[in-house]
Design an enzyme around this catalytic site. Sequence first.
Site, mmCIF file in Angstrom:
data_model
loop_
_atom_site.group_PDB
_atom_site.id
_atom_site.type_symbol
_atom_site.label_atom_id
_atom_site.label_comp_id
_atom_site.label_asym_id
_atom_site.label_seq_id
_atom_site.Cartn_x
_atom_site.Cartn_y
_atom_site.Cartn_z
ATOM 1 N N PHE A 13 0.885 -1.231 0.053
ATOM 2 C CA PHE A 13 -0.045 -0.086 0.012
ATOM 3 C C PHE A 13 0.700 1.344 0.063
ATOM 4 O O PHE A 13 2.052 1.201 0.204
ATOM 5 C CB PHE A 13 -0.850 0.111 1.151
ATOM 6 C CG PHE A 13 -1.942 -1.080 1.303
ATOM 7 C CD1 PHE A 13 -2.835 -1.314 0.253
ATOM 8 C CD2 PHE A 13 -2.072 -2.203 2.314
ATOM 9 C CE1 PHE A 13 -3.922 -2.169 0.109
ATOM 10 C CE2 PHE A 13 -2.820 -3.160 2.177
ATOM 11 C CZ PHE A 13 -3.731 -3.245 1.172
ATOM 12 N N CYS A 14 0.198 2.318 -0.313
ATOM 13 C CA CYS A 14 0.887 3.637 -0.231
ATOM 14 C C CYS A 14 1.451 3.908 0.994
ATOM 15 O O CYS A 14 0.756 3.733 1.849
ATOM 16 C CB CYS A 14 -0.003 4.793 -0.428
ATOM 17 S SG CYS A 14 0.384 6.535 -0.558
#
Lengths: 76, 138
Positions: A13-14
């Site tokens: 994920f970011c």
Amino acid sequence: MSERTLIDARGAFCPGPLMELIAALKAIEIGEEVEVLSSDKGSADDIPEWVAKVGHEMVGVEEKGDHWSVVVRRAK
Amino acid sequence: MSDKPLYILLVSGEREKLQMAAMTASVAAVSDRPTEVFVSMNAILSFKRGLPPEERYPEGGGFFAAQFAKASAKGGTPDAVDLLAQGRMLGGVKVWACAMVLDMLGWEDDDLTEDLFDGRLGLTKFLADAESGDLVSF
């Protein structure tokens, strides 16, 4: 064709994909490219923003089924 | 994004705030924005040297924190402490430990996460430095 390094950041994920991209860019020569595979839509949007901000070159963003391919050329 | 220096006061021990602070610091720094983080109060407890990732963050914190912890356990979410270390390595984030809270806990510099902190600092100095940029707190 430029040398290209492949980073498979699918599942991260970011800002994981962005950080992996940056680490890879630091390890290559100017003019060479990094292709990041990311399943995180936010990263597919954010990476071009980052590239524009810091002055590298976007080669392309392509949706490939369940993930995105983002290609960046080191410009400095 | 501005190039104005970013100063982050990190005081909460809540997982989502630690996460957001680490994300903000690392992304700002790798975007060529000078970034400094001042870690104090409950937040410092997650930076105890030798703590494995699964013990760095307190349980509780309500519905969102529980959902976030569950999602993080599946993998894919960058660990906040590790992310800050990445931001330091790739973007030059400066990380300061609050001198007061270290004294309060009886911690020395080598009680802190290895190779992450630039040193201990007083709040007065941090706030004086922060006058040149934007200050946010988590």
